[in-house]
Design an enzyme around this catalytic site. Structure first.
Site, PDB file in Angstrom:
ATOM      1  N   GLU A  33      51.279  33.447  45.149  1.00  0.00           N
ATOM      2  CA  GLU A  33      51.026  34.497  44.158  1.00  0.00           C
ATOM      3  C   GLU A  33      50.746  35.737  44.986  1.00  0.00           C
ATOM      4  O   GLU A  33      49.792  35.748  45.768  1.00  0.00           O
ATOM      5  CB  GLU A  33      49.832  34.136  43.276  1.00  0.00           C
ATOM      6  CG  GLU A  33      49.666  35.129  42.142  1.00  0.00           C
ATOM      7  CD  GLU A  33      48.267  35.163  41.562  1.00  0.00           C
ATOM      8  OE1 GLU A  33      48.121  35.522  40.398  1.00  0.00           O
ATOM      9  OE2 GLU A  33      47.292  34.834  42.286  1.00  0.00           O
ATOM     10  N   ASP A  56      42.907  16.958  29.431  1.00  0.00           N
ATOM     11  CA  ASP A  56      42.560  16.146  30.595  1.00  0.00           C
ATOM     12  C   ASP A  56      43.806  15.538  31.231  1.00  0.00           C
ATOM     13  O   ASP A  56      44.909  15.661  30.700  1.00  0.00           O
ATOM     14  CB  ASP A  56      41.540  15.064  30.210  1.00  0.00           C
ATOM     15  CG  ASP A  56      41.924  14.373  28.903  1.00  0.00           C
ATOM     16  OD1 ASP A  56      43.027  13.805  28.854  1.00  0.00           O
ATOM     17  OD2 ASP A  56      41.132  14.443  27.924  1.00  0.00           O
ATOM     18  N   ASP A  82      44.077  16.709  24.915  1.00  0.00           N
ATOM     19  CA  ASP A  82      42.749  16.097  25.052  1.00  0.00           C
ATOM     20  C   ASP A  82      42.840  14.637  24.614  1.00  0.00           C
ATOM     21  O   ASP A  82      43.304  14.347  23.511  1.00  0.00           O
ATOM     22  CB  ASP A  82      41.763  16.876  24.161  1.00  0.00           C
ATOM     23  CG  ASP A  82      40.386  16.235  24.110  1.00  0.00           C
ATOM     24  OD1 ASP A  82      40.063  15.438  25.010  1.00  0.00           O
ATOM     25  OD2 ASP A  82      39.632  16.540  23.152  1.00  0.00           O
ATOM     26  N   ASP A 126      47.721  23.821  42.568  1.00  0.00           N
ATOM     27  CA  ASP A 126      47.262  25.182  42.824  1.00  0.00           C
ATOM     28  C   ASP A 126      46.370  25.147  44.066  1.00  0.00           C
ATOM     29  O   ASP A 126      45.504  24.282  44.179  1.00  0.00           O
ATOM     30  CB  ASP A 126      46.449  25.683  41.620  1.00  0.00           C
ATOM     31  CG  ASP A 126      46.805  27.095  41.219  1.00  0.00           C
ATOM     32  OD1 ASP A 126      46.642  27.991  42.064  1.00  0.00           O
ATOM     33  OD2 ASP A 126      47.231  27.294  40.078  1.00  0.00           O
ATOM     34  N   HIS A 143      49.499  31.643  32.933  1.00  0.00           N
ATOM     35  CA  HIS A 143      48.154  31.599  32.350  1.00  0.00           C
ATOM     36  C   HIS A 143      47.417  32.931  32.450  1.00  0.00           C
ATOM     37  O   HIS A 143      46.330  33.066  31.915  1.00  0.00           O
ATOM     38  CB  HIS A 143      47.347  30.497  33.034  1.00  0.00           C
ATOM     39  CG  HIS A 143      47.136  30.801  34.485  1.00  0.00           C
ATOM     40  ND1 HIS A 143      48.169  30.810  35.407  1.00  0.00           N
ATOM     41  CD2 HIS A 143      46.028  31.150  35.171  1.00  0.00           C
ATOM     42  CE1 HIS A 143      47.697  31.150  36.580  1.00  0.00           C
ATOM     43  NE2 HIS A 143      46.399  31.360  36.476  1.00  0.00           N
ATOM     44  N   ASP A 144      47.971  33.897  33.160  1.00  0.00           N
ATOM     45  CA  ASP A 144      47.313  35.203  33.314  1.00  0.00           C
ATOM     46  C   ASP A 144      47.936  36.294  32.452  1.00  0.00           C
ATOM     47  O   ASP A 144      47.449  37.430  32.459  1.00  0.00           O
ATOM     48  CB  ASP A 144      47.390  35.671  34.771  1.00  0.00           C
ATOM     49  CG  ASP A 144      46.522  34.837  35.700  1.00  0.00           C
ATOM     50  OD1 ASP A 144      45.501  34.309  35.236  1.00  0.00           O
ATOM     51  OD2 ASP A 144      46.878  34.724  36.883  1.00  0.00           O
ATOM     52  N   ASP A 172      47.228  30.721  45.199  1.00  0.00           N
ATOM     53  CA  ASP A 172      46.517  31.748  44.465  1.00  0.00           C
ATOM     54  C   ASP A 172      46.227  32.981  45.330  1.00  0.00           C
ATOM     55  O   ASP A 172      45.704  32.843  46.450  1.00  0.00           O
ATOM     56  CB  ASP A 172      45.193  31.135  43.988  1.00  0.00           C
ATOM     57  CG  ASP A 172      44.515  31.961  42.936  1.00  0.00           C
ATOM     58  OD1 ASP A 172      45.084  32.115  41.851  1.00  0.00           O
ATOM     59  OD2 ASP A 172      43.393  32.453  43.205  1.00  0.00           O
TER      60      ASP A 172
HETATM   61  C1  GLC Z   1      44.859  34.319  40.249  1.00  0.00           C
HETATM   62  C2  GLC Z   1      44.878  33.335  39.120  1.00  0.00           C
HETATM   63  C3  GLC Z   1      43.915  33.766  38.077  1.00  0.00           C
HETATM   64  C4  GLC Z   1      42.540  33.802  38.688  1.00  0.00           C
HETATM   65  C5  GLC Z   1      42.502  34.653  39.946  1.00  0.00           C
HETATM   66  C6  GLC Z   1      41.281  34.359  40.750  1.00  0.00           C
HETATM   67  O1  GLC Z   1      45.332  35.557  39.870  1.00  0.00           O
HETATM   68  O2  GLC Z   1      46.171  33.152  38.637  1.00  0.00           O
HETATM   69  O3  GLC Z   1      43.928  32.942  36.941  1.00  0.00           O
HETATM   70  O4  GLC Z   1      41.630  34.302  37.760  1.00  0.00           O
HETATM   71  O5  GLC Z   1      43.584  34.402  40.801  1.00  0.00           O
HETATM   72  O6  GLC Z   1      41.360  33.095  41.317  1.00  0.00           O
END
Ligand code: GLC
Length: 563
Positions: free
Chosen positions: A258, A33, A25, A102, A333-334, A204
């Site tokens: 993904e 940011d 930040d 992304d 991040h998931d 995604d």
């Molecule tokens: C993917 C992302 C996740 C998000 C989901 C919906 O799995 O990695 O963080 O919540 O898609 O977009």
């Protein structure tokens, strides 16, 4: 190098994932940011990584932290401006770093102009940008939703007396890829970013984009185990190929999908070069390994076996042995932090297990992905209270349980290992307040173990720190292309303590030994002559047994030998 190898920068590069909200930040609002990323570019470069994957930075009401996009061509106010973005990209190019963005196009935000229009009337020009089910047809066939408190992916909308589809939250309506206009919009926004100079996209839930718009009733088994029904829809490959031909093939970029629900049997449909679709994708087999019934986002922790871990990686390596390319990751991040999930974050074993797992990712075939903080061994935060959580996934599942009279204590205990917020806590830079992430209270609590050595500044000064090991190991991957392109042979297949494999490229062969054990182990591999083997790297002191075929590893020790 061998002819026909099809060398590519995205095969040789190491990826560093940044969750911008949590990185640095600079404005003092407790949220990371773009300027913060710019400030840390020299640090990132110093790691020896080549590619940055940025989680979404587009305009968004942040129902799901940027995965709900309201304007694909603008930057989220909290993160900065387009000028900041341009400066970031320029700073990266100067340092020879590539940028992967992304791409979130299975759904948009309900605050996107397209949806705002779409919901106005049944004959709005944007109506067909989303999946609508007119109420006069009755209740739509059940579809399950990830972040919906009732688990219902159909939301009734009064204005037009119809339901819209949202596989994720009610604020994330699914885009209708069956409409060619939607696909053109997507290709055009991709072009916008490619023209700016970005080097690729992480796509995604791309395996979910194609749907049977008749929405047939699904069998009973579908309840809760919906992923196979959502992935690999009827026209998925047609769309990916079209996207490739319309946009991707025109640029020197990389793509990683993904791909929940995609298995070994259909993996090559995505990445066989001749099919002209994607470069690689993330499969979810490992992420399901320690979760009950394989439910990745509703983790109930189950014990996992090293032999199963080996099998996942050996099977996936085999799929891409001749065609396509894999991607290697242990968290993002998931999913909870690598060292806490696959290693051991107790004081005794933290250093070795964090570095052992780095050795693993950096010595396998397939592009390695590291999530910010993994290079310093950041751990799960393990919140005790629901009020500490910020993630819609945890919060809404808690609400569901509350409404159904479920066991909330058990849920919180489970989330300590499972929650996505474990991997989203602010980056730990130094020992100053808030770990140097922000001057004000961060949006998500900082893990207090930044005061105990898990921070960049302290690890910079220690020769054997997790951070400095990461740098050395990243260099090893660069120095030994066999670790990128070599074939993979599993050794000690049935062993539950040591993961051993070799990587062979032309005349060269390397042996990787990884201990997943909390105690010292001694093993024998008949075909290896340790007296002739030359040590390339290890995260601990080497103990030589003196015997030809036998080696000893300290707890969580990792070694690479040139044979
Ligand atoms: C993917 C992302 C996740 C998000 C989901 C919906 O799995 O990695 O963080 O919540 O898609 O977009």
């Amino acid at each position: 190098m061998k002819k026909g190898l099809n060398r590519q920068w995205w095969k040789e590069g190491v990826v560093y994932q940044i969750y911008p909200r949590s990185f640095q930040d600079t404005t003092g609002n407790g949220v990371g940011d773009i300027k913060g990323i710019i400030k840390r570019l020299d640090y990132i470069k110093s790691l020896g990584v080549d590619i940055i994957w940025l989680n979404p930075i587009y305009e968004s009401p942040n129902d799901d932290n940027g995965y709900d996009i309201s304007d694909y061509r603008n930057i989220m106010h909290e993160f900065g401006t387009m000028a900041d973005f341009d400066a970031l990209l320029a700073g990266m190019k100067e340092r020879g770093l590539k940028l992967v963005m992304d791409l979130v196009v299975n759904h948009s935000s309900d605050e996107h102009k397209w949806f705002q229009e779409s919901r106005k009337s049944r004959n709005n020009p944007y109506r067909d940008y989303y999946h609508w089910w007119p109420a006069e047809k009755g209740t739509p066939p059940k579809r399950w939703s990830y972040f919906d408190v009732k688990g219902n992916a159909w939301q009734y909308d009064k204005t037009t007396d119809a339901y819209y589809l949202h596989y994720f939250s009610v604020k994330q309506p699914d885009l209708k890829w069956e409409n060619p206009k939607v696909r053109q919009e997507v290709y055009s926004l991709m072009e916008f970013w490619f023209e700016k100079g970005v080097d690729g996209f992480r796509m995604d839930v791309i395996s979910f984009i194609s749907k049977d718009s008749d929405f047939p009733e699904l069998p009973e088994v579908y309840d809760g185990k919906f992923i196979p029904f959502y992935s690999d829809g009827p026209k998925l490959h047609e769309y990916l190929h079209e996207m490739n031909q319309s946009v991707l093939s025109k640029y020197d970029i990389m793509t990683v999908g993904e791909a929940p629900g995609i298995g070994l049997d259909n993996a090559l449909d995505f990445v066989d070069e001749n099919r002209k679709e994607l470069n690689m994708f993330f499969h979810f087999e490992l992420m399901a390994l320690d979760r009950k019934e394989g439910k990745t986002f509703e983790m109930t922790k189950e014990p996992w076996k090293l032999t199963a871990f080996k099998k996942v990686h050996s099977d996936w390596d085999a799929v891409f042995a001749e065609k396509g390319w894999g991607s290697m990751f242990l968290n993002n991040h998931d999913f909870p932090r690598t060292v806490s999930r696959w290693g051991n974050d107790s004081k005794t074993h933290w250093h070795n297990s964090a570095t052992m797992l780095q050795t693993f990712l950096l010595s396998m075939r397939g592009t390695p992905y590291f999530h910010y903080g993994e290079e310093i061994g950041m751990t799960n935060i393990r919140f005790n209270n629901i009020t500490d959580y910020q993630d819609i996934n945890t919060i809404n599942r808690y609400k569901t349980l509350e409404q159904n009279g479920g066991d909330l204590e058990e849920f919180i205990a489970n989330e300590k290992d499972a929650s996505r917020d474990n991997a989203r806590t602010p980056m730990q830079w130094d020992t100053s307040e808030n770990a140097g992430f922000s001057q004000t209270k961060p949006w998500l609590k900082v893990n207090t173990n930044y005061e105990e050595g898990i921070n960049v500044a302290s690890q910079e000064t220690e020769k054997n720190s997790v951070l400095n090991y990461f740098r050395q190991m990243a260099q090893v991957r660069k120095d030994y292309p066999a670790l990128v392109y070599g074939s993979y042979q599993l050794l000690l297949q049935a062993d539950e303590e040591v993961y051993a494999y070799s990587r062979t490229f032309e005349e060269e062969r390397y042996l990787v030994l990884l201990s997943f054990s909390t105690t010292k182990t001694t093993k024998t591999i008949d075909e290896i002559d340790f007296k002739q083997a030359e040590l390339v790297i290890s995260n601990d002191e080497i103990y030589t047994t003196g015997q030809v075929n036998t080696f000893e590893l300290k707890p969580y020790q990792a070694c690479i030998y040139k044979l």
